[in-house]
Write a protein that holds these residues in place. Structure first.
Motif, PDB file in Angstrom:
ATOM      1  N   GLU A  66     -60.961  -9.031  -3.987  1.00 24.93           N
ATOM      2  CA  GLU A  66     -59.040  -9.473  -3.180  1.00 24.93           C
ATOM      3  C   GLU A  66     -58.573 -10.306  -4.096  1.00 24.93           C
ATOM      4  OE1 GLU A  66     -58.376  -7.583   0.622  1.00 24.93           O
ATOM      5  OE2 GLU A  66     -58.654  -5.893  -0.884  1.00 24.93           O
ATOM      6  N   LYS A  67     -59.232 -10.961  -5.023  1.00 26.83           N
ATOM      7  CA  LYS A  67     -58.713 -12.159  -5.556  1.00 26.83           C
ATOM      8  C   LYS A  67     -57.200 -11.746  -6.215  1.00 26.83           C
ATOM      9  CE  LYS A  67     -59.601 -15.439  -9.160  1.00 26.83           C
ATOM     10  NZ  LYS A  67     -61.156 -16.052  -9.644  1.00 26.83           N
ATOM     11  N   SER A  68     -56.199 -12.553  -6.405  1.00 21.16           N
ATOM     12  CA  SER A  68     -54.525 -12.251  -7.387  1.00 21.16           C
ATOM     13  C   SER A  68     -54.135 -13.337  -7.259  1.00 21.16           C
ATOM     14  CB  SER A  68     -53.968 -10.998  -6.502  1.00 21.16           C
ATOM     15  OG  SER A  68     -54.159 -11.690  -4.506  1.00 21.16           O
ATOM     16  N   MET A  69     -53.474 -12.809  -8.878  1.00 22.59           N
ATOM     17  CA  MET A  69     -52.739 -14.024  -8.816  1.00 22.59           C
ATOM     18  C   MET A  69     -51.721 -13.171  -9.495  1.00 22.59           C
ATOM     19  SD  MET A  69     -55.408 -16.628 -11.201  1.00 22.59           S
ATOM     20  CE  MET A  69     -57.077 -16.505 -10.291  1.00 22.59           C
ATOM     21  N   VAL A  70     -50.582 -14.022 -10.016  1.00 24.82           N
ATOM     22  CA  VAL A  70     -49.116 -13.929 -10.635  1.00 24.82           C
ATOM     23  C   VAL A  70     -49.257 -13.741 -12.155  1.00 24.82           C
ATOM     24  CG1 VAL A  70     -46.454 -13.240 -10.345  1.00 24.82           C
ATOM     25  CG2 VAL A  70     -48.072 -12.705  -8.732  1.00 24.82           C
ATOM     26  N   LEU A  71     -48.816 -13.015 -13.029  1.00 22.66           N
ATOM     27  CA  LEU A  71     -48.449 -13.642 -14.135  1.00 22.66           C
ATOM     28  C   LEU A  71     -47.479 -13.624 -14.843  1.00 22.66           C
ATOM     29  CD1 LEU A  71     -50.715 -13.619 -17.352  1.00 22.66           C
ATOM     30  CD2 LEU A  71     -48.413 -13.280 -17.656  1.00 22.66           C
ATOM     31  N   LYS A  72     -46.482 -14.228 -15.431  1.00 25.21           N
ATOM     32  CA  LYS A  72     -44.928 -14.569 -15.607  1.00 25.21           C
ATOM     33  C   LYS A  72     -44.943 -14.925 -16.656  1.00 25.21           C
ATOM     34  CE  LYS A  72     -40.055 -16.070 -14.654  1.00 25.21           C
ATOM     35  NZ  LYS A  72     -39.730 -17.370 -13.416  1.00 25.21           N
ATOM     36  N   GLN A  73     -44.379 -13.722 -17.901  1.00 27.54           N
ATOM     37  CA  GLN A  73     -44.152 -14.540 -19.316  1.00 27.54           C
ATOM     38  C   GLN A  73     -42.347 -14.078 -19.368  1.00 27.54           C
ATOM     39  OE1 GLN A  73     -45.452 -11.445 -22.900  1.00 27.54           O
ATOM     40  NE2 GLN A  73     -45.789 -13.893 -23.364  1.00 27.54           N
ATOM     41  N   ALA A  74     -42.381 -15.089 -20.017  1.00 32.18           N
ATOM     42  CA  ALA A  74     -40.513 -14.831 -20.695  1.00 32.18           C
ATOM     43  C   ALA A  74     -40.448 -13.787 -21.491  1.00 32.18           C
ATOM     44  CB  ALA A  74     -40.347 -16.060 -20.689  1.00 32.18           C
ATOM     45  N   LEU A  75     -39.788 -13.421 -21.549  1.00 32.42           N
ATOM     46  CA  LEU A  75     -39.324 -12.583 -22.846  1.00 32.42           C
ATOM     47  C   LEU A  75     -38.225 -13.118 -24.078  1.00 32.42           C
ATOM     48  CD1 LEU A  75     -38.917  -8.715 -21.095  1.00 32.42           C
ATOM     49  CD2 LEU A  75     -40.778  -9.414 -22.667  1.00 32.42           C
ATOM     50  N   PRO A  76     -38.594 -12.359 -25.055  1.00 32.96           N
ATOM     51  CA  PRO A  76     -37.473 -13.293 -25.945  1.00 32.96           C
ATOM     52  C   PRO A  76     -36.202 -13.552 -26.003  1.00 32.96           C
ATOM     53  CG  PRO A  76     -39.244 -12.223 -26.881  1.00 32.96           C
ATOM     54  CD  PRO A  76     -39.553 -11.806 -26.146  1.00 32.96           C
ATOM     55  N   TYR A  77     -36.032 -11.974 -25.092  1.00 35.79           N
ATOM     56  CA  TYR A  77     -34.286 -11.725 -24.501  1.00 35.79           C
ATOM     57  C   TYR A  77     -34.064 -11.382 -23.246  1.00 35.79           C
ATOM     58  CZ  TYR A  77     -36.864  -7.483 -24.344  1.00 35.79           C
ATOM     59  OH  TYR A  77     -37.963  -6.545 -24.916  1.00 35.79           O
ATOM     60  N   VAL A  78     -32.827 -11.504 -22.856  1.00 33.21           N
ATOM     61  CA  VAL A  78     -32.597 -10.638 -21.027  1.00 33.21           C
ATOM     62  C   VAL A  78     -32.859 -10.050 -21.115  1.00 33.21           C
ATOM     63  CG1 VAL A  78     -30.327 -11.308 -19.765  1.00 33.21           C
ATOM     64  CG2 VAL A  78     -30.834 -13.186 -21.412  1.00 33.21           C
ATOM     65  N   ARG A  79     -33.940  -9.814 -20.068  1.00 35.77           N
ATOM     66  CA  ARG A  79     -34.422  -8.412 -19.689  1.00 35.77           C
ATOM     67  C   ARG A  79     -33.668  -7.202 -19.397  1.00 35.77           C
ATOM     68  NH1 ARG A  79     -39.686  -6.863 -16.392  1.00 35.77           N
ATOM     69  NH2 ARG A  79     -39.494  -5.316 -16.583  1.00 35.77           N
ATOM     70  N   VAL A  80     -32.800  -7.463 -18.561  1.00 36.86           N
ATOM     71  CA  VAL A  80     -31.384  -7.525 -18.132  1.00 36.86           C
ATOM     72  C   VAL A  80     -30.306  -6.596 -18.675  1.00 36.86           C
ATOM     73  CG1 VAL A  80     -29.956  -8.031 -17.029  1.00 36.86           C
ATOM     74  CG2 VAL A  80     -30.683  -6.459 -16.026  1.00 36.86           C
ATOM     75  N   VAL A  81     -30.340  -7.352 -20.163  1.00 39.64           N
ATOM     76  CA  VAL A  81     -29.312  -6.727 -20.949  1.00 39.64           C
ATOM     77  C   VAL A  81     -30.268  -6.058 -22.746  1.00 39.64           C
ATOM     78  CG1 VAL A  81     -27.413  -7.552 -23.156  1.00 39.64           C
ATOM     79  CG2 VAL A  81     -27.942  -8.591 -20.284  1.00 39.64           C
ATOM     80  N   GLY A  82     -30.709  -6.659 -22.713  1.00 37.78           N
ATOM     81  CA  GLY A  82     -32.303  -5.858 -23.644  1.00 37.78           C
ATOM     82  C   GLY A  82     -32.078  -7.071 -25.127  1.00 37.78           C
TER      83      GLY A  82
END
Ligand code: SR1
Ligand code: MG
Length: 400
Positions: free
Chosen positions: A49-65
């Protein structure tokens, strides 16, 4: 290591290769990002049940593309800010377990036992410890990263470490510029357009005041800010509060963080005018919201002054009257920034669910106008208010 974009499988491979999880076979992973910019994975060992959050930046604005490229440097800023926050406000931000600046990723504490405040607030959830916790976050971050405490040379290095041009530019454009004319990027409720064209975009006096706030944002390197402190950047429950998503961090005007969170609480307050809910429930929730705004600000002010009285280092700030002058500036500017962030969420690029959850576009328009008009009053008259109660009284008298 060369940057590559993760998917769920690659995220699991990454955390096992780096030794954060030992048994690959027990892992499950889901991409849960619903923000504007990044990928967010929740990775769990289903046995332990061990858990973690991984956040990675995309090279663009996700909501726009991909048409809106954005450097992945923001993860380095976020990791640096999380390190500072974990020292100054431990327990109020996620723990940082791992950073990889080349891969533009951070791995943090999983906070999924908490609710996103924004989602909770559209369900009238109350967060009784929020004003205490967030006022500590603000008072400690804004005092202990300012020239009041940090010595002159170290402060310049702090400014340098947090130079965040691309994300600041997003704020400069989306909050302080685009909403004041018919910018292509604006996202406009068709029912609101006529009000914008015939009334709002003609408000030169308002635009002038917003430009003054923008220039403070551009030039005032006062404290290390979270930079995007709205209710979608906070997880909470009845006992805990955690501020996350600090990729917009930079050294800017202290009042910006304070105003941003207050503006978002006020958006929620007014949003109920467009919802078919029991009027008694609305009234009760609104009392809670304004009490929260009062408590938040009063506690922030008191805690900031306590920090000052205990730990002030700069002799120039010890002169009689300077504390009062400093606190007054924060208050006035915070009222202005609250108004500016209320406006940007009505017809700028990025909205929030409190108001966009009102499906009927005419009803949504009426709420948007109420918010725009209240925000205008706050911005134009910001120097005429004396206390936070002047603000909450104004809101209560106008909309209840
Ligand atoms: C393109 S990013 C849009 C917005 O998302 C973030 O939450 C910030 O508020 C930013 O302005
Ligand atoms: Mg965000």
């Amino acid at each position: 290591m060369q940057y590559y974009m993760l998917d769920e499988q690659k995220a699991m491979d990454y955390v096992t290769e780096t030794g954060l999880f030992s048994k690959k076979n027990n892992l499950s992973c889901r991409e849960i990002g619903d923000g504007n910019l990044n990928l967010v994975f929740i990775i769990k060992d289903d046995v332990t049940e061990k858990s973690m959050v991984l956040k990675q930046a995309l090279p663009y604005v996700r909501v726009v593309g991909e048409s809106w490229p954005l450097s992945v440097n923001r993860t380095r800023i976020e990791a640096n800010a999380l390190e500072v926050q974990n020292k100054l406000v431990p327990g109020l931000v996620p723990k940082l377990y791992h950073r990889n600046d080349d891969m533009a990723l951070i791995i943090m504490e999983d906070l999924s036992h908490l609710s996103l405040m924004r989602y909770g607030m559209v369900q009238m959830k109350k967060f009784p410890k929020f004003s205490d916790h967030i006022s500590t976050f603000l008072a400690n971050m804004l005092f202990y990263t300012s020239d009041l405490y940090v010595d002159s040379e170290a402060k310049k290095h702090l400014v340098q470490k947090f130079v965040n041009p691309e994300l600041c530019k997003i704020t400069e454009d989306l909050i302080f510029t685009d909403p004041y004319y018919d910018a292509e990027r604006n996202n406009i409720n068709p029912a609101l357009r006529i009000y914008l064209e015939e009334t709002f975009w003609k408000k030169e006096a308002l635009w002038l005041e917003v430009s003054k706030l923008k220039y403070k944002f551009l030039t005032e390197a006062q404290s290390l800010l979270h930079g995007d402190l709205h209710t979608g950047s906070i997880f909470a429950n009845a006992n805990e509060t955690r501020v996350f998503d600090t990729e917009f961090a930079f050294v800017g005007p202290s009042a910006f963080d304070v105003g941003k969170i207050i503006g978002n609480l006020l958006i929620n307050y007014i949003s109920w005018s467009g919802k078919d809910m029991n009027p008694t429930d609305i009234k009760d929730y609104r009392v809670y919201l304004l009490d929260t705004v009062n408590d938040l600000y009063q506690q922030f002010e008191q805690k900031f002054k306590n920090n000052w009285d205990r730990d002030l280092r700069d002799i120039s700030a010890k002169v009689t009257g300077y504390q009062e002058f400093y606190m007054r500036n924060i208050f006035v500017d915070a009222v202005g920034y609250a108004g500016a962030v209320m406006i940007r969420r009505m017809h700028g690029l990025a909205h929030n669910i409190d108001v966009d959850g009102i499906e009927d576009l005419e009803k949504r328009k009426s709420v948007q106008i109420l918010i725009l008009e209240l925000a205008e009053t706050l911005i134009i008259n910001r120097a005429n208010f004396n206390t936070i109660e002047d603000i909450t009284m104004l809101v209560r008298n106008r909309i209840y």
